[in-house]
Design an enzyme around this catalytic site. Sequence first.
Site, PDB file in Angstrom:
ATOM      1  N   TRP A  99       0.842  -1.210   0.000  1.00  0.00           N
ATOM      2  CA  TRP A  99       0.000   0.000   0.000  1.00  0.00           C
ATOM      3  C   TRP A  99       0.864   1.241   0.000  1.00  0.00           C
ATOM      4  CZ3 TRP A  99      -4.294  -1.240  -1.911  1.00  0.00           C
ATOM      5  CH2 TRP A  99      -4.929  -2.447  -1.567  1.00  0.00           C
ATOM      6  N   ASP A 166      -1.909   6.828   6.405  1.00  0.00           N
ATOM      7  CA  ASP A 166      -2.918   5.894   5.895  1.00  0.00           C
ATOM      8  C   ASP A 166      -3.245   4.960   7.058  1.00  0.00           C
ATOM      9  OD1 ASP A 166      -4.336   3.781   4.827  1.00  0.00           O
ATOM     10  OD2 ASP A 166      -2.921   3.366   3.203  1.00  0.00           O
ATOM     11  N   LYS A 190     -12.183  -1.623   6.284  1.00  0.00           N
ATOM     12  CA  LYS A 190     -11.329  -2.448   7.119  1.00  0.00           C
ATOM     13  C   LYS A 190     -11.758  -2.395   8.581  1.00  0.00           C
ATOM     14  CE  LYS A 190      -8.478  -3.443   3.643  1.00  0.00           C
ATOM     15  NZ  LYS A 190      -7.700  -2.370   3.063  1.00  0.00           N
TER      16      LYS A 190
HETATM   17  C1  LIG Z   1      -7.024  -1.874   1.790  1.00  0.00           C
HETATM   18  C2  LIG Z   1      -6.026  -0.821   1.982  1.00  0.00           C
HETATM   19  C3  LIG Z   1      -5.914   0.267   1.089  1.00  0.00           C
HETATM   20  C4  LIG Z   1      -6.771   0.371  -0.137  1.00  0.00           C
HETATM   21  O1  LIG Z   1      -8.060   0.686   0.201  1.00  0.00           O
HETATM   22  P1  LIG Z   1      -9.194   0.883  -0.907  1.00  0.00           P
HETATM   23  O2  LIG Z   1     -10.258   1.567  -0.114  1.00  0.00           O
HETATM   24  O3  LIG Z   1      -9.582  -0.460  -1.407  1.00  0.00           O
HETATM   25  O4  LIG Z   1      -8.657   1.748  -1.978  1.00  0.00           O
HETATM   26  C5  LIG Z   1      -4.975   1.226   1.363  1.00  0.00           C
HETATM   27  N1  LIG Z   1      -4.180   1.153   2.440  1.00  0.00           N
HETATM   28  C6  LIG Z   1      -4.250   0.142   3.314  1.00  0.00           C
HETATM   29  C7  LIG Z   1      -3.352   0.120   4.509  1.00  0.00           C
HETATM   30  C8  LIG Z   1      -5.176  -0.876   3.105  1.00  0.00           C
HETATM   31  O5  LIG Z   1      -5.247  -1.896   3.976  1.00  0.00           O
END
Ligand SMILES: *Cc1c(COP(=O)(O)O)cnc(C)c1O
Length: 356
Positions: A99, A166, A190
């Site tokens: 990511w 993030d 998540k």
């Molecule tokens: C799943 C994830 C993403 C991507 O998320 P989307 O909403 O599917 O674009 C980005 N960063 C992390 C840490 C993730 O676990």
Amino acid sequence: MKKINFNAGPCILPREVIEKTAQQILDFNGSGLSLAEISHRAKDFQPVVDEAVALIKELLNIPEGYSVLFLGGGASLEFCMVPYNFLEKKAGYLNTGVWAKKAMKEAKLFGEVVEVATSADKNFSYIPKGFEVPEDLDYLHVTSNNTIYGTEMRYDLDTKVRLIGDMSSDFLSRPVDVAKYDMIYGGAQKNLSMAGVTFVIVKDDALGKVTRQIPTMLDYRTHVSKGSMFNTPPVVPIYTALENLRWVKAQGGVEAMAKIAKERADLLYGEIDRNKLFRATVQDAEDRSYMNICFVLNDEYADLQQEFFDYATSKGMVGIKGHRDVGGFRASCYNAQTVEGVQALVDVMKEFEANH
Ligand SMILES: *Cc1c(COP(=O)(O)O)cnc(C)c1O
């Protein structure tokens, strides 16, 4: 048989959050219309957004001067919006896996990108430490929890430059010192809601500092000024987020989430470390994710991969297959995962060991 959901994302949500959303989809606030049918400008919907924003501010103790937004596009669109809005010349990224790399790739379209540190040498199985952060960066970007590799930074860095996080996969799982960040973001699926909404916490006075033109929808100021209502927001996922935020608060807030996260993690890592068949892919306890717990079979038992997977599946475990970049198994233990659910997996691991 009861299914225990260890999926990495979209993830387990409290049953009552799903049920309350389902009720509102059938009849929103007794209006005779579905939540899926109403206008986001309906007078009953504004309070949903307002309460969700207020709860995020309350749960994370967010200081004055920050806006909380609900956007579309997923965390992946933030990989592009962050440099669009913050990168003038040079940005730093802590490269802790897939990511982070995707975020870096987008940033390179806007300026110079410095990899301040990486754990690529050991397949991202640890969090780099003791690295220098150049002082001329427009911002430093970190990924607090690396969903694929099962590493986590359960701390907030002190930096002289803007810090952007993030937090897709550990949002609301621990208290965060929001004041250290200029922005925090993540895909909701998540740990916050169902797929379809992205949360952003942004410091208002950090915006508007880059000289480039920004397309309206990609400019955070658009969404700050319209309270996430510039265009039609993802109404149902925002509602689910609200119910989940109420649930988190009722459980005792992020402090309670952190306590139970540690309890689940201690239980499962404890078994992985004890069980002769398995080993954890992340060795340093400090770096071990409480959200995504990754483990593999020891080399002498490597041929039991499919057998363990089938056995665990037959006992109701769902979503424990590891990501292809790591292999083995990954048990995701987000906020709604119960200690009993983790205990059930531990029992399965013990039984499997006894049979071999
Ligand atoms: C799943 C994830 C993403 C991507 O998320 P989307 O909403 O599917 O674009 C980005 N960063 C992390 C840490 C993730 O676990």
